[in-house]
Design an enzyme around this catalytic site. Structure first.
Site, PDB file in Angstrom:
ATOM      1  N   LYS A  78     -26.352 -96.465 -56.361  1.00 56.48           N
ATOM      2  CA  LYS A  78     -25.823 -96.319 -57.985  1.00 56.48           C
ATOM      3  C   LYS A  78     -24.612 -97.064 -57.985  1.00 56.48           C
ATOM      4  O   LYS A  78     -23.604 -96.915 -57.059  1.00 56.48           O
ATOM      5  CB  LYS A  78     -25.977 -94.987 -58.339  1.00 56.48           C
ATOM      6  N   SER A 158     -28.580 -91.143 -66.480  1.00 58.66           N
ATOM      7  CA  SER A 158     -27.913 -92.346 -66.409  1.00 58.66           C
ATOM      8  C   SER A 158     -28.474 -93.091 -65.001  1.00 58.66           C
ATOM      9  O   SER A 158     -28.318 -94.332 -64.808  1.00 58.66           O
ATOM     10  CB  SER A 158     -26.455 -92.048 -66.162  1.00 58.66           C
ATOM     11  N   SER A 182     -28.430 -86.574 -65.289  1.00 65.75           N
ATOM     12  CA  SER A 182     -28.747 -87.922 -64.762  1.00 65.75           C
ATOM     13  C   SER A 182     -29.415 -88.296 -63.451  1.00 65.75           C
ATOM     14  O   SER A 182     -29.787 -89.246 -63.138  1.00 65.75           O
ATOM     15  CB  SER A 182     -27.119 -88.602 -64.604  1.00 65.75           C
TER      16      SER A 182
END
Lengths: 494, 502
Positions: A78, A158, A182
Site C-alpha cells: 500500500k 482505503s 480500511s
C-alpha cells in the site's frame, strides 16, 4: 504463467521450497499480470526492478535452505508504507515526488522474511475514504462486476488497490492499513480475507499516519491461512513505536485447526441496523449457522453503545488527522506551491495545502480542527473519547462473560458503483458502521468472504476477537471459511 | 535538614499619579534539559553545530516518524522537581500544542498541558541575609523546543535551522508570588543556581538555554493579601505576559516599564488587555506581540503517538537518594559548621563547584578564615582573570598555606606572598617558605633584640609613644620591617607594648 499468480501464499511457499517454482518465475508472472491490468489501476508505482532483485536473493536463500515463510512471495505494498528510495506518497499530491530515506518497520520485516515487492498500491488519499475515489492517482477498480453488467464498481477503501490486486491475482498478498475498516471493507468488497490486528501488534513506524490511535497495518490475502502466515511476518514489538506492544508473536498458522468446539460466539443485536439489506441479514444468519455447525456455542449479546461509534469515530479520527497532517506544509519535502511576488509564509501554507490536499482530506482536516478548537473541545472531542471508553467497555464486558469472538456483517452492502456516493460524505461514512467499533476498542477484526449477493458480488462477514488473541480469531475465521466454502473468482475483463 | 530563618521582603510599591500600586509577578521559565540526545529522538543537542546537522527523521517530522521518550530527559525533570521540593506525578501525559511555523516541523509541539510530570514545589529566593521570598512552584512540564527561523540573512528568503528542534525543555511555572523586579531577577538567579547544582540545565542564558516569560500585573496595596488568603485571582489585576527574556537586567527593565504602562492605563480609566508582549531592549519598552484576531487556538489534545508516561516510586526514590546537597542546605551548613556569615555563605554557595572548592580548601582547618581567604585572595584573582578558582590555585594549596598560618609558621601577610609566588612558579608552599626563609620568627629572644634595637635607635618616638599608646603600631611596623616580615606579629605586639610601658 498466469496460473502461477493464482497461487496462495502457503501454496507458493511449499512449491518454492520443493523447487517446483522459483521466486523469479512467480515474480515475472505477477509483473506481467500487473502489466495487463492497467484498467484496475491497482498498482501506482512500479518497483519491478526491486522485485526482480529481491526474487533473485530469495531464490538463493531458498536454495541455501534459509527460507522463511514469506521468502520469495511477491506482494503489493500500500502506498501508505514508506519504502526507502521509492515514491511513497499516501496517494496524495502533497507528497508528490517524496522518496523516503527510510523503510517502514512492517516492510523491513516482510523483506527480512524474504518477501518480494512488486509495486506500490492505490488507496484513498491519506487512507481517508471508503471507495478509493479520493486517490490522487484516480480510483482503483474492483475486478468484480454485477452479473453481466459492466458498470465499474469500487474495490472499497482505503486499501482499494490492495484489495483489487489480490482479488485479481496480480500478487499473492498485499499490505493494507485499517483505521476504521480500511482493510476489512475492501476485503469484503473483493472476496478476499483481511485482518486488522490488535492495536499495537504491528509497528506504525514508517507508515504515513492518518489517525494514530486507530491506525493498524495488516495483511490482505486470498484466504485465512495466508493471512496467518503474512501477519506473523508483519507484526512484533518495535521500540521505535511507543504504542507497539512488547509481546511475543505466536505461530498463527499452527493455530489453524478449524476446531472451534466449545467456543462462544456472540451476535451483537445492535449491529442489526435499520434498513439493512435482506441479503446481508441472511448472510449473517448463515454465518451464525456455520459456526454453530462447527461446534461453537452462539449467543446473542449486547454492545449497547454501538450506535455512538460512528459519530465518535468521525470526531476522533479527523481530530488526530488534522494534527498529523500539519507537517505537510511545503517547507521540507513534497509539494510546494508556486508563490507570487510578496507572498509570505501564510500564503505558502495556504496555497501548498490547497493544491496538495484533495477535498476529502480537506474536509477531515477542517472537521478535526473544528472539534479540537477552544469552546468545542469538550462538546466533541472529549465526548467522543468518553464514548470510545464506553465502547471499549462494552467489548470487555462481553469478553468477561465468556464470549470468544463476535460475528457481524463486514459491510452494510456489496461493492457499489464508483461515483455513486462521492457526493454524499455521510453516506460514504456509513460504510464503516460495522468496522469502526473495532478500531475504537483497539481489537483484532477479520473479514472473511462468506457468500455472494444476488448479482454475484462477494459479501464478507466480520469476526472480532479478544485483544492479542489473533491466533484464536484466525482459527475461528478458518472454521468459518471452511464452512462457507467461498471459492468464486471474478471473471477477467480487464 | 538545616534551615536559616528569614523574613519576606517588602513588595515594591510604585507611586502612581493618583495612588500607590504594587506589583504581582509570576514566571514561566523554560530551561533546556542537559542531555546528550533530544526529548523524542536520538539526535545530538550539541550547541553551535552546523545548521541542520543535528536533525533526525523524527525531528524533521518526516511522514510516518514517531516520537520515543528519552528516559534520561525524564529523569532530569524528576531530579529538578525533587530539587524544588515538588510533587512528582507518577502518571503524566503528553499533549500536542498545534500551530504552524516553519521551525516547528510537526505542526505541533509535544508538551504536557493536562497532566504535567511535576506538581507543586517551592523556591526560597534570597534577597539579602535574613530576607527571602518563598515562591511557590505550580508545576513543571516537559516539552520540545522549536527550531530557529532566521529572517535577516536574505532580503527575500527566510532560513530554518532545526538543530534545536525537539531538544527537551522544562517549563517551570511559578505562582504569582514575586513582588518586584529585583525579586524577579533574584528568582531566576536562584532557580538557575539550583538547576546548575542539580546538573539538569546549564543555565546558559546567552545561548537561550534558560529563558523566562514574565507575567506582570499591578494591584492596589492590600489586594494581594486578599488573593493570598483566598487564592482568588479576581483580587489581582489583569496580567500581561512578556515573552522570551534571557537577561536578568532586561527582566527588571521590562517589568518596570510594563508596570508603569499598566498603571498609566488604569489611572487613565482604561482597562488592561490580557496579551502577550515583547520587550525591546533598544527602546526600553514592551509592545504587543499579536492582535486578538491572530490569537492562537492551540487545539491541545493528548498525543496519540505516546502512551501516558508511568514512572515508579522506587525510580523516583533512587533519583532522590542521589540528589546533591542543594544551595539552601549547603548555605545553612556553612553558616552552622564553619561559622561563616550568611553573606559569605551566599558567595561561597553561588556555584556548586565553588562550594566544593571552598570545602576542599578548608581541609581540617578553620572555616571562617578559609572563607575570608577564598573570597578575598582567590575569588578576587579569579574574577579579575575571568577564570575559575581552580585555575588560580588548587584548594589543597589553600589548605596547606592556611595550615602554616594556623600553626604560626607564617603570618597572614607572608601567606599572601606565598600564594603569589605559588601562582607564579607552581612551587609547593612549604618549599617556598623553606627555601626563601619565610618561616615566622617565634623565637622571642630574636624578636626582643629587634625591639630593643628599634627602641634604642628612636628615643624621640619612644617618648611620643608613651604619651600616645596608639603610636606603638609604628614600632611594630619597624620590627616587622627589620625582620623581613617573618616575626610573629602577636609576639611583636606584646613585646612592643610591654617595653614601651616599661
Amino acid at each position: 504463467m498466469s496460473e502461477l499468480t493464482k497461487l496462495k501464499i502457503a501454496e507458493a511457499r511449499d512449491a518454492l521450497r520443493k523447487g517446483d517454482v522459483t521466486s523469479a518465475e512467480l515474480t515475472e508472472a505477477c509483473l506481467s499480470a500487473i502489466e495487463g491490468a492497467g484498467k484496475l489501476n491497482a498498482f501506482v508505482h512500479d518497483t519491478s526492478e526491486i522485485a526482480r532483485r529481491q526474487a533473485e536473493v530469495a531464490d538463493s536463500r531458498i536454495k541455501d535452505g534459509d527460507a522463511p515463510s514469506m521468502c520469495g512471495i511477491p506482494l503489493g505494498i500500500k502506498d501508505l508504507f514508506c519504502i526507502k528510495g521509492v515514491p511513497s506518497q499516501a496517494a496524495s499530491n502533497i507528497l508528490g515526488g517524496f522518496k523516503p530515506e527510510y523503510e517502514s518497520t512492517v516492510t523491513t520485516q516482510l523483506f527480512g522474511a524474504g518477501a518480494v515487492m512488486l509495486g506500490k498500491l492505490n488507496m484513498d488519499e491519506f487512507a481517508m475514504g471508503s471507495s478509493n475515489e479520493t486517490s490522487c492517482y484516480g480510483n482503483a477498480v474492483n475486478p468484480w462486476r454485477r452479473g453481466n453488467d459492466d458498470e465499474a464498481l469500487t474495490p472499497g477503501g482505503s486499501s482499494g488497490g490492495s484489495a483489487s490486486a489480490v482479488s485479481a491475482d496480480l500478487c499473492l498478498g498485499a499490505t493494507g492499513t485499517d483505521t476504521g475498516g480500511s482493510i476489512r471493507q475492501p476485503a469484503a468488497f473483493t472476496g478476499i480475507t483481511g485482518i486488522k490486528p490488535t492495536y499495537g501488534r504491528c509497528s506504525r513506524w514508517g507508515i504515513v499516519a492518518f489517525a494514530s490511535s486507530l491506525d493498524q497495518a495488516g495483511p490482505m490475502t486470498k484466504d485465512v491461512r495466508d493471512a496467518a502466515i503474512m501477519l506473523e511476518a508483519m507484526c512484533g514489538h518495535d521500540p521505535k513505536d511507543s504504542t507497539s506492544a512488547d509481546l511475543a508473536v505466536p505461530n498463527f498458522e499452527a493455530m489453524l485447526t478449524g476446531d472451534i468446539k466449545g467456543k462462544t460466539i456472540g451476535i451483537p443485536r445492535e449491529y442489526r441496523m435499520d434498513g439493512m439489506s435482506d441479503e446481508i441479514d441472511a448472510l449473517w444468519a448463515e454465518g451464525r449457522k456455520m459456526l454453530e455447525d462447527a461446534g461453537a456455542k452462539v449467543v446473542d449479546i449486547s454492545l449497547p453503545h454501538t450506535k455512538y461509534a460512528l459519530p465518535a469515530y468521525y470526531v476522533i479520527a479527523p481530530a488526530e488527522a488534522s494534527s498529523n497532517l500539519a507537517r505537510y506544509d511545503g517547507v521540507r519535502y513534497g509539494h510546494r506551491a508556486k508563490l507570487s511576488q510578496g507572498d509570505g509564509i501564510t500564503e505558502m501554507y495556504e496555497k501548498t495545502r490547497a493544491e496538495g490536499f484533495g477535498d476529502e482530506v480537506k474536509r477531515r482536516v477542517m472537521v478535526g480542527t473544528y472539534v479540537l478548537s477552544a469552546g468545542f473541545y469538550d462538546a466533541y472531542y472529549n465526548r467522543a473519547r468518553k464514548v470510545r471508553t464506553l465502547i471499549k467497555k462494552d467489548f470487555e464486558d462481553v469478553f468477561a462473560q465468556g464470549v470468544d469472538a463476535i460475528l457481524t456483517p463486514a459491510t452494510p452492502s456489496a461493492a457499489f458503483p464508483l461515483g455513486m456516493e462521492v457526493e454524499d460524505p455521510v453516506q460514504m461514512y456509513l460504510n464503516d458502521v460495522f468496522t469502526v467499533t473495532v478500531n475504537l476498542a483497539g481489537l483484532p477484526g477479520i473479514s472473511v468472504p462468506a457468500g455472494t449477493d444476488k448479482q454475484g458480488l462477494p459479501l464478507g462477514l466480520q469476526l472480532i476477537g479478544r485483544p492479542w488473541e489473533e491466533g484464536d480469531l484466525l482459527n475461528c475465521a478458518y472454521a468459518l471459511e471452511q464452512s462457507a466454502g467461498f471459492v468464486a473468482k471474478p471473471s477477467k475483463w480487464w | 535538614m538545616l534551615d536559616l530563618s528569614f523574613e519576606p521582603p517588602k513588595p515594591k510599591v510604585i507611586a502612581g499619579a493618583k495612588h500607590d500600586w504594587e506589583l504581582v509577578i509570576g514566571m514561566e521559565v523554560h530551561a533546556q534539559v542537559s542531555s546528550k540526545a533530544k526529548l523524542f529522538s536520538g539526535a545530538s543537542t550539541e550547541f553551535g553545530a552546523e545548521p541542520n546537522s543535528n536533525v533526525s527523521f523524527v525531528d524533521a517530522a518526516m511522514p510516518g516518524m514517531l516520537p520515543v521518550i528519552n528516559e534520561f530527559c525524564i529523569a532530569q525533570a524528576v531530579r529538578t522537581g525533587l530539587g524544588l521540593k515538588a510533587q512528582i506525578n507518577l502518571r503524566s501525559a503528553f499533549d500536542r500544542k498545534n500551530y504552524f511555523y516553519p521551525d516547528l516541523p510537526q505542526g505541533y509541539q509535544i508538551s504536557q498541558l493536562y497532566h504535567p510530570l511535576v506538581g507543586e514545589g517551592e523556591i526560597i529566593v534570597d534577597m539579602e541575609p535574613g530576607v527571602a521570598r518563598k515562591v511557590r512552584i505550580e508545576r513543571i512540564h516537559v516539552e520540545q523546543d522549536a527550531g530557529k527561523s532566521i529572517h535577516d540573512m536574505d532580503p527575500a528568503m527566510s532560513f530554518v535551522d532545526l538543530n534545536r528542534t525537539g531538544v527537551a525543555l522544562m517549563e517551570i511555572v511559578s505562582r504569582p508570588d514575586i513582588r518586584g523586579p529585583e525579586e524577579a531577577a533574584a528568582y531566576v538567579v536562584k532557580l538557575r543556581q539550583i538547576l546548575r547544582y542539580l546538573g539538569t540545565c546549564d543555565g546558559n542564558m546567552q545561548n537561550g538555554n534558560l529563558r523566562a516569560d514574565v507575567n506582570v500585573s499591578v494591584c492596589r496595596p492590600g489586594a494581594y493579601e486578599k488573593y493570598m488568603e483566598t487564592q482568588d485571582f479576581s483580587h489581582l489585576g489583569t496580567r500581561c505576559e512578556i515573552k522570551n527574556m534571557n537577561s536578568m537586567r532586561f527582566i527588571q527593565q521590562a517589568i518596570d516599564y510594563e508596570a508603569k504602562r499598566q498603571i498609566a492605563i488604569l489611572e487613565g480609566g482604561g482597562e488592561i488587555v490580557q496579551e502577550t508582549r515583547l520587550y525591546d531592549p533598544d527602546k526600553g519598552e514592551t509592545r504587543s506581540m499579536r492582535s486578538k484576531e491572530e490569537a492562537h487556538d492551540y487545539r491541545y489534545f493528548p498525543d496519540p503517538d505516546l502512551l501516558p508516561l508511568e514512572i515508579e516510586q522506587a525510580w523516583v526514590d533512587d533519583i532522590a537518594a542521589h540528589l546533591p546537597e542543594l544551595p539552601d542546605e549547603k548555605k545553612a551548613r556553612f553558616v552552622k559548621d564553619f561559622g561563616v556569615t550568611e553573606y559569605d555563605a551566599d558567595v561561597l554557595t553561588a556555584e556548586r563547584d565553588l562550594a566544593d572548592y571552598f570545602e576542599a580548601s578548608v581541609g581540617g582547618g578553620d572555616g571562617k578564615k578559609t572563607a575570608n581567604w577564598v573570597i578575598n585572595e582567590v575569588l578576587g584573582r579569579a574574577n579579575k582573570a575571568e577564570v575559575s578558582p581552580r585555575e588560580i590555585v588548587a584548594p589543597e594549596v589553600n589548605a596547606a598555606i592556611l595550615e602554616m598560618v594556623a600553626k604560626d609558621e607564617i603570618s597572614t601577610k607572608i601567606a599572601k606572598d606565598v600564594l603569589e609566588k605559588h601562582i607564579e612558579s607552581g612551587r609547593a608552599p612549604a618549599e617556598i617558605v623553606e627555601s626563601e626563609g619565610l618561616k615566622q620568627v617565634t623565637d622571642t629572644g630574636a624578636i626582643e633584640a629587634a625591639v630593643d634595637q628599634i627602641i634604642a635607635d628612636n628615643p624621640e618616638q619612644v617618648e611620643k609613644a608613651k604619651q600616645n599608646p596608639k603610636l606603638a603600631g609604628w614600632f611594630v611596623g619597624q620590627v616587622m620591617k627589620a625582620t623581613g616580615g617573618k616575626a610573629n606579629p602577636k609576639a611583636v605586639n606584646e613585646l612592643v607594648s610591654s617595653k614601651l610601658k616599661g
